[in-house]
Each structure stands twice: as structure tokens, then as C-alpha cells.
Design a protein around this motif. Structure first.
Motif: not given
Length: 183
Positions: A48, A52, A83, A86-87, A133-134, A137, A170, A174
Motif C-alpha cells: 500500500v 501511494a 485516498r 484507503h479510508e 490515508s495510505a 491503512v 483493496h 489501488v
């Protein structure tokens, strides 16, 4: 209302993506090449973070805020979506850790894009926010105990995820969006 119609003086909305992408957990994605079976849960946090970081040069491009077509998001809009992805996944992971087999609230990503005006976002701001945010998480993935990998949660359409499969799902999201704008 047509998917092509401008909404409240906002941008032309891309066609809604209402596909069920859970199949990416069973076979590699032919578009972006992501193979969920090749990702160990223990590496989700680092993957992740790497994803990002890869957005920074994309968002630094002079045309990052330009849509390639009226109904295709710009790189900035895709990054704003990532973004928020990720949230959403951080919230779902926390829920799965805190509750037994929780049901996830529905998320209308298209409505969020319009409400948050992704089309007006500034690349530098989105780059900073996406990184933060990355990191949030990724820290959850780093903190997982292997005994938590099998905890479950479910979407309203009946799709059941484990912590491990949710993380892989997830990550595909991304990775796929970075592929969408990498050109």
C-alpha cells in the motif's frame, strides 16, 4: 438522469462502475496484471505504501488535472478516489477487528466523487492526503495478528471477505487505478 449529464454544475459523471470486482481474488486481473494469490498478508502494508509513493510522479505531471475524455476521471480525480478508498478500507478493517462478522455500510463512490468535488481538487493536496490515508491503512495491516487474517465481514450484496481477502481486494483497487493513469 443520464450518466452523461452534468450534475449540479459539476463535472460530467463517468458511467457508474457497478461491476462486482471480487473475481480478482480468484484470478489475475487481465487489465492491470494484479494477482491476489501472489500477495502475502504480511506484505500488504508495504505494498500500500509503495503504491501511494508511485502516485507522486503521476500527480506532478502538468496534465494531472486534465480529463482525457469528458467522462473519464483525471489523474487527480483517480488519486482523490484512491485516498478515499484507503479510508473506507481502514474503516472496514477496524470494524472487522472490533466486531464479529460485521456488515459494511454501502459506499457510493460516484456520489462521493461529486460531493467532494474531486474535479476541483489540487494535485499537491491530494498527493499529501493520499499518502496520509495510505499510511493509516498500512499501519493497520502491519499491526494484524495472523490469528485475525480469517476474521470476516460482508457487503450488503452478500460478498464475504476475510481480513486477508479484503486486504488483497483493496490492494487490487489501488493498483488498478494507478494502472488506469500510468499512461
Amino acid at each position: 438522469m443520464s450518466a452523461d449529464a452534468p450534475i449540479a454544475s459539476g463535472p460530467t459523471a463517468p458511467p457508474a462502475d457497478d461491476k462486482d470486482w471480487t473475481w480478482v481474488l480468484d484470478r489475475p486481473c487481465p487489465d492491470c496484471g494484479f494477482d491476489a494469490s501472489a500477495v502475502a498478508v504480511e506484505h500488504l502494508g508495504e505494498r500500500v505504501r509503495a503504491n501511494a509513493a508511485a502516485w507522486a510522479p503521476v500527480l506532478a505531471r502538468p496534465d494531472a488535472a486534465v480529463r482525457p475524455a469528458p467522462t473519464v476521471w483525471s489523474a487527480v480525480e483517480y488519486a482523490a478516489h484512491v485516498r478515499d478508498v484507503h479510508e473506507i478500507f481502514a474503516d472496514r478493517l477496524r470494524l472487522m477487528r472490533d466486531e464479529h462478522d460485521p456488515a459494511f455500510a454501502n459506499w457510493d463512490q460516484d456520489a462521493t466523487a461529486l460531493e467532494r468535488r474531486y474535479d476541483l481538487a489540487h494535485a499537491a493536496d491530494v498527493a499529501t492526503e493520499l499518502g496520509a490515508s495510505a499510511e493509516r491503512v498500512a499501519a493497520i495491516y502491519d499491526d494484524l495478528d495472523p490469528r485475525e487474517h480469517g476474521r470476516t465481514g460482508r457487503r450488503s450484496n452478500g460478498s464475504v471477505f476475510t481480513v486477508a481477502s479484503l486486504g488483497r481486494y483493496h490492494l487490487h483497487d489501488v493498483v488498478h487505478h494507478l494502472h488506469d493513469v500510468a499512461g
